[in-house]
Scaffold this motif. Structure first.
Motif, PDB file in Angstrom:
ATOM      1  N   ASN A   1       0.819  -1.217   0.000  1.00  0.00           N
ATOM      2  CA  ASN A   1       0.000   0.000   0.000  1.00  0.00           C
ATOM      3  C   ASN A   1       0.848   1.261   0.000  1.00  0.00           C
ATOM      4  O   ASN A   1       0.511   2.258  -0.649  1.00  0.00           O
ATOM      5  CB  ASN A   1      -0.912   0.017   1.229  1.00  0.00           C
ATOM      6  N   PHE A   2       1.950   1.235   0.743  1.00  0.00           N
ATOM      7  CA  PHE A   2       2.761   2.442   0.881  1.00  0.00           C
ATOM      8  C   PHE A   2       3.575   2.723  -0.374  1.00  0.00           C
ATOM      9  O   PHE A   2       3.993   3.858  -0.607  1.00  0.00           O
ATOM     10  CB  PHE A   2       3.643   2.334   2.120  1.00  0.00           C
ATOM     11  N   ILE A   3       3.813   1.684  -1.190  1.00  0.00           N
ATOM     12  CA  ILE A   3       4.444   1.899  -2.495  1.00  0.00           C
ATOM     13  C   ILE A   3       3.488   2.690  -3.382  1.00  0.00           C
ATOM     14  O   ILE A   3       3.864   3.658  -4.036  1.00  0.00           O
ATOM     15  CB  ILE A   3       4.801   0.556  -3.171  1.00  0.00           C
ATOM     16  N   SER A   4       2.225   2.265  -3.402  1.00  0.00           N
ATOM     17  CA  SER A   4       1.219   2.889  -4.262  1.00  0.00           C
ATOM     18  C   SER A   4       0.708   4.205  -3.700  1.00  0.00           C
ATOM     19  O   SER A   4       0.288   5.085  -4.453  1.00  0.00           O
ATOM     20  CB  SER A   4       0.039   1.930  -4.460  1.00  0.00           C
ATOM     21  N   ASN A   5       0.721   4.321  -2.367  1.00  0.00           N
ATOM     22  CA  ASN A   5       0.125   5.501  -1.719  1.00  0.00           C
ATOM     23  C   ASN A   5       1.034   6.028  -0.608  1.00  0.00           C
ATOM     24  O   ASN A   5       0.737   5.869   0.578  1.00  0.00           O
ATOM     25  CB  ASN A   5      -1.239   5.130  -1.121  1.00  0.00           C
TER      26      ASN A   5
ATOM     27  N   GLU B   1     -15.112   2.644  16.135  1.00  0.00           N
ATOM     28  CA  GLU B   1     -14.617   2.478  17.502  1.00  0.00           C
ATOM     29  C   GLU B   1     -13.166   2.928  17.700  1.00  0.00           C
ATOM     30  O   GLU B   1     -12.665   2.912  18.825  1.00  0.00           O
ATOM     31  CB  GLU B   1     -14.765   1.013  17.929  1.00  0.00           C
ATOM     32  N   ARG B   2     -12.497   3.325  16.622  1.00  0.00           N
ATOM     33  CA  ARG B   2     -11.090   3.718  16.708  1.00  0.00           C
ATOM     34  C   ARG B   2     -10.873   5.091  16.076  1.00  0.00           C
ATOM     35  O   ARG B   2     -11.659   5.525  15.231  1.00  0.00           O
ATOM     36  CB  ARG B   2     -10.203   2.696  15.978  1.00  0.00           C
ATOM     37  N   GLU B   3      -9.784   5.718  16.474  1.00  0.00           N
ATOM     38  CA  GLU B   3      -9.378   6.939  15.786  1.00  0.00           C
ATOM     39  C   GLU B   3      -8.713   6.541  14.481  1.00  0.00           C
ATOM     40  O   GLU B   3      -7.697   5.837  14.469  1.00  0.00           O
ATOM     41  CB  GLU B   3      -8.390   7.730  16.647  1.00  0.00           C
ATOM     42  N   VAL B   4      -9.291   6.958  13.373  1.00  0.00           N
ATOM     43  CA  VAL B   4      -8.818   6.497  12.066  1.00  0.00           C
ATOM     44  C   VAL B   4      -8.771   7.662  11.075  1.00  0.00           C
ATOM     45  O   VAL B   4      -9.696   8.473  11.015  1.00  0.00           O
ATOM     46  CB  VAL B   4      -9.761   5.395  11.503  1.00  0.00           C
ATOM     47  N   LYS B   5      -7.683   7.720  10.303  1.00  0.00           N
ATOM     48  CA  LYS B   5      -7.577   8.720   9.244  1.00  0.00           C
ATOM     49  C   LYS B   5      -7.889   8.130   7.871  1.00  0.00           C
ATOM     50  O   LYS B   5      -8.237   8.856   6.943  1.00  0.00           O
ATOM     51  CB  LYS B   5      -6.169   9.321   9.225  1.00  0.00           C
ATOM     52  N   SER B   6      -7.701   6.811   7.742  1.00  0.00           N
ATOM     53  CA  SER B   6      -7.973   6.159   6.461  1.00  0.00           C
ATOM     54  C   SER B   6      -8.044   4.655   6.661  1.00  0.00           C
ATOM     55  O   SER B   6      -7.725   4.136   7.739  1.00  0.00           O
ATOM     56  CB  SER B   6      -6.890   6.502   5.426  1.00  0.00           C
ATOM     57  N   VAL B   7      -8.459   3.963   5.615  1.00  0.00           N
ATOM     58  CA  VAL B   7      -8.518   2.496   5.620  1.00  0.00           C
ATOM     59  C   VAL B   7      -7.716   2.006   4.422  1.00  0.00           C
ATOM     60  O   VAL B   7      -7.767   2.601   3.338  1.00  0.00           O
ATOM     61  CB  VAL B   7      -9.969   1.991   5.527  1.00  0.00           C
ATOM     62  N   ILE B   8      -6.957   0.941   4.619  1.00  0.00           N
ATOM     63  CA  ILE B   8      -6.194   0.367   3.514  1.00  0.00           C
ATOM     64  C   ILE B   8      -6.544  -1.111   3.346  1.00  0.00           C
ATOM     65  O   ILE B   8      -6.870  -1.802   4.305  1.00  0.00           O
ATOM     66  CB  ILE B   8      -4.673   0.526   3.716  1.00  0.00           C
ATOM     67  N   LEU B   9      -6.503  -1.561   2.103  1.00  0.00           N
ATOM     68  CA  LEU B   9      -6.724  -2.968   1.762  1.00  0.00           C
ATOM     69  C   LEU B   9      -5.404  -3.582   1.320  1.00  0.00           C
ATOM     70  O   LEU B   9      -4.582  -2.913   0.701  1.00  0.00           O
ATOM     71  CB  LEU B   9      -7.729  -3.106   0.621  1.00  0.00           C
ATOM     72  N   SER B  10      -5.227  -4.863   1.604  1.00  0.00           N
ATOM     73  CA  SER B  10      -4.034  -5.549   1.123  1.00  0.00           C
ATOM     74  C   SER B  10      -4.338  -7.018   0.911  1.00  0.00           C
ATOM     75  O   SER B  10      -5.333  -7.549   1.430  1.00  0.00           O
ATOM     76  CB  SER B  10      -2.868  -5.389   2.103  1.00  0.00           C
ATOM     77  N   GLY B  11      -3.480  -7.690   0.136  1.00  0.00           N
ATOM     78  CA  GLY B  11      -3.683  -9.107  -0.153  1.00  0.00           C
ATOM     79  C   GLY B  11      -4.361  -9.319  -1.496  1.00  0.00           C
ATOM     80  O   GLY B  11      -4.917  -8.390  -2.087  1.00  0.00           O
TER      81      GLY B  11
ATOM     82  N   LEU C   1     -10.204   5.444   1.143  1.00  0.00           N
ATOM     83  CA  LEU C   1      -9.771   4.047   1.050  1.00  0.00           C
ATOM     84  C   LEU C   1      -8.548   3.999   0.152  1.00  0.00           C
ATOM     85  O   LEU C   1      -8.581   4.493  -0.978  1.00  0.00           O
ATOM     86  CB  LEU C   1     -10.876   3.165   0.463  1.00  0.00           C
ATOM     87  N   TYR C   2      -7.475   3.399   0.649  1.00  0.00           N
ATOM     88  CA  TYR C   2      -6.268   3.244  -0.152  1.00  0.00           C
ATOM     89  C   TYR C   2      -6.078   1.776  -0.500  1.00  0.00           C
ATOM     90  O   TYR C   2      -6.249   0.895   0.353  1.00  0.00           O
ATOM     91  CB  TYR C   2      -5.038   3.752   0.606  1.00  0.00           C
ATOM     92  N   THR C   3      -5.727   1.541  -1.744  1.00  0.00           N
ATOM     93  CA  THR C   3      -5.491   0.172  -2.213  1.00  0.00           C
ATOM     94  C   THR C   3      -4.206   0.137  -3.035  1.00  0.00           C
ATOM     95  O   THR C   3      -3.841   1.141  -3.662  1.00  0.00           O
ATOM     96  CB  THR C   3      -6.649  -0.331  -3.088  1.00  0.00           C
ATOM     97  N   PRO C   4      -3.523  -0.992  -3.051  1.00  0.00           N
ATOM     98  CA  PRO C   4      -2.315  -1.083  -3.889  1.00  0.00           C
ATOM     99  C   PRO C   4      -2.702  -1.131  -5.365  1.00  0.00           C
ATOM    100  O   PRO C   4      -3.852  -1.436  -5.715  1.00  0.00           O
ATOM    101  CB  PRO C   4      -1.689  -2.418  -3.460  1.00  0.00           C
ATOM    102  N   LEU C   5      -1.765  -0.824  -6.232  1.00  0.00           N
ATOM    103  CA  LEU C   5      -1.967  -1.103  -7.649  1.00  0.00           C
ATOM    104  C   LEU C   5      -2.308  -2.576  -7.809  1.00  0.00           C
ATOM    105  O   LEU C   5      -1.838  -3.417  -7.043  1.00  0.00           O
ATOM    106  CB  LEU C   5      -0.697  -0.774  -8.445  1.00  0.00           C
ATOM    107  N   LEU C   6      -3.130  -2.893  -8.790  1.00  0.00           N
ATOM    108  CA  LEU C   6      -3.568  -4.284  -8.957  1.00  0.00           C
ATOM    109  C   LEU C   6      -2.388  -5.248  -9.072  1.00  0.00           C
ATOM    110  O   LEU C   6      -2.421  -6.355  -8.544  1.00  0.00           O
ATOM    111  CB  LEU C   6      -4.479  -4.404 -10.188  1.00  0.00           C
ATOM    112  N   LYS C   7      -1.315  -4.811  -9.753  1.00  0.00           N
ATOM    113  CA  LYS C   7      -0.167  -5.692  -9.927  1.00  0.00           C
ATOM    114  C   LYS C   7       0.583  -5.927  -8.617  1.00  0.00           C
ATOM    115  O   LYS C   7       1.393  -6.850  -8.514  1.00  0.00           O
ATOM    116  CB  LYS C   7       0.794  -5.138 -10.979  1.00  0.00           C
ATOM    117  N   LEU C   8       0.311  -5.091  -7.593  1.00  0.00           N
ATOM    118  CA  LEU C   8       0.943  -5.273  -6.292  1.00  0.00           C
ATOM    119  C   LEU C   8       0.031  -5.977  -5.290  1.00  0.00           C
ATOM    120  O   LEU C   8       0.427  -6.211  -4.150  1.00  0.00           O
ATOM    121  CB  LEU C   8       1.380  -3.917  -5.722  1.00  0.00           C
TER     122      LEU C   8
END
Length: 339
Positions: free
Chosen positions: A124-128, A264-274, A297-304
């Motif tokens: 995720n951090f590569i893409s975003n 229920e949590r302090e959150v700035k964003s949500v990320i998906l992985s896998g 919502l942050y997601t990796p590039l599809l190839k990642l």
């Protein structure tokens, strides 16, 4: 290259992809070479471990050489060598580990053992690179379904995980039963576009439980039983409806748990992985739900999203910065989980 740049040569061989990459400073992917074995295993309806291991042995050295050539760097410029040590198929893991250890030893460079699941997260951090904690991370693959909370990058808390089957495992099994192809996730998603997601009322396990855990074994069984019952009654199966209804049941559970964590949590964003993070229907529905909370919502590039070595190199960079190196005695851990 700048004097303080850190170059990681990373290897990934946990399943049926032989991959190598060169990653600079955790974010800049100079090369990401992936040799896929999908066509080799497709006729078996899944990965055959022994075949995968033998293919890794054949491909590992050429893939590493190609990664270096594509990145236009030499072995002497590498600062650390990383490899996935689990989870995954033992035979495949051992091939990548052995190659990476040998290189680290010969080059007198640190060896870094990376958890495959952590690799998916750091893709995720590569893409975003703009992602800022605290974040909620949903990691969904063929072997794992984990919900994590990152108060700081590199410092996470496991909120919940699957108590039995992972979401990706359920997708693969249902695809085999429906005989719609391999890999299961993309096959189910593709045919679901032609179906009605509310045609069959499949169960949503744990959706109302006051926790963050998942369970997909019961859902998988319910779908299989439905198919068998329909056949016994002599009824024609409408496969797109079954696939779409199954997929929606999985997505409903995933969304419910993520939104519970967000509330229920302090959150700035949500990320998906896998690997399952590549599912476009999941991305769309989760993005819409989060938009109502003004959260991105942050997601990796599809190839990642699928297995690759760039994600291993990204995770390894943060371990390198901490001096988190592994001994050459590190072994393959087939059932490794996040701790």
């Amino acid at each position: 290259m700048k004097e303080n740049d850190v170059l990681i040569l990373a290897v990934e061989s946990s399943c049926d992809e032989t991959a190598a990459a060169v990653v600079k400073n955790g974010l800049d992917v100079l090369s990401n070479i992936v040799a896929s074995q999908i066509d080799l295993h497709r006729k078996y309806g899944g990965v055959v471990p022994e075949i995968a291991s033998r293919k890794h042995l054949e491909l590992i050295n050429p893939v590493i050489e190609e990664a270096l050539q594509t990145a236009r760097v030499t072995y002497d410029q590498i600062d650390g060598v990383a490899a996935t040590y689990g989870p995954g198929l033992v035979g495949g893991l051992l091939v990548g580990l052995s190659a990476a250890k040998a290189l680290a030893y010969v080059l007198h460079k640190p060896f870094i053992g990376v958890n495959h699941i952590a690799g998916h997260i750091y893709a995720n951090f590569i893409s975003n690179p703009q992602i800022e904690p605290p974040v909620v991370c949903l990691t969904i693959s063929g072997g794992h379904t984990d919900l994590l909370y990152f108060k700081e990058l590199g410092d996470y808390q496991i909120l919940g995980r699957s108590r039995d089957d992972a979401a990706g495992e359920a997708f693969d099994k249902i695809a085999r039963v429906l005989e719609i192809g391999y890999p299961g996730g993309p096959a189910v998603e593709k045919i679901s576009k032609e179906g009605d997601p509310v045609a069959v009322d499949f169960p949503r396990p744990f959706i109302n439980e006051d926790n963050y855990d998942f369970s997909f074994s019961g859902l998988k069984t319910a779908v299989i039983n439905y198919i068998h019952n329909q056949k016994q009654k002599g009824k024609k199966l409408h496969i797109p409806d079954i696939a779409a209804s199954f997929q929606q049941a999985v997505i409903d559970v995933l969304l419910n748990k993520v939104m519970k964590a967000v509330q229920e949590r302090e959150v700035k964003s949500v990320i998906l992985s896998g690997g399952v993070a590549a599912n476009k229907t999941l991305r769309q529905q989760l993005s819409m739900a989060l938009a109502e909370k003004d959260l991105p919502l942050y997601t990796p590039l599809l190839k990642l999203c699928t297995d690759n070595a760039a994600m291993i190199g990204a995770a390894a960079y943060y371990q390198y910065q901490k001096g988190d190196f592994a001994p050459f005695s590190l072994g393959a851990a087939a059932n490794l989980s996040l701790k």
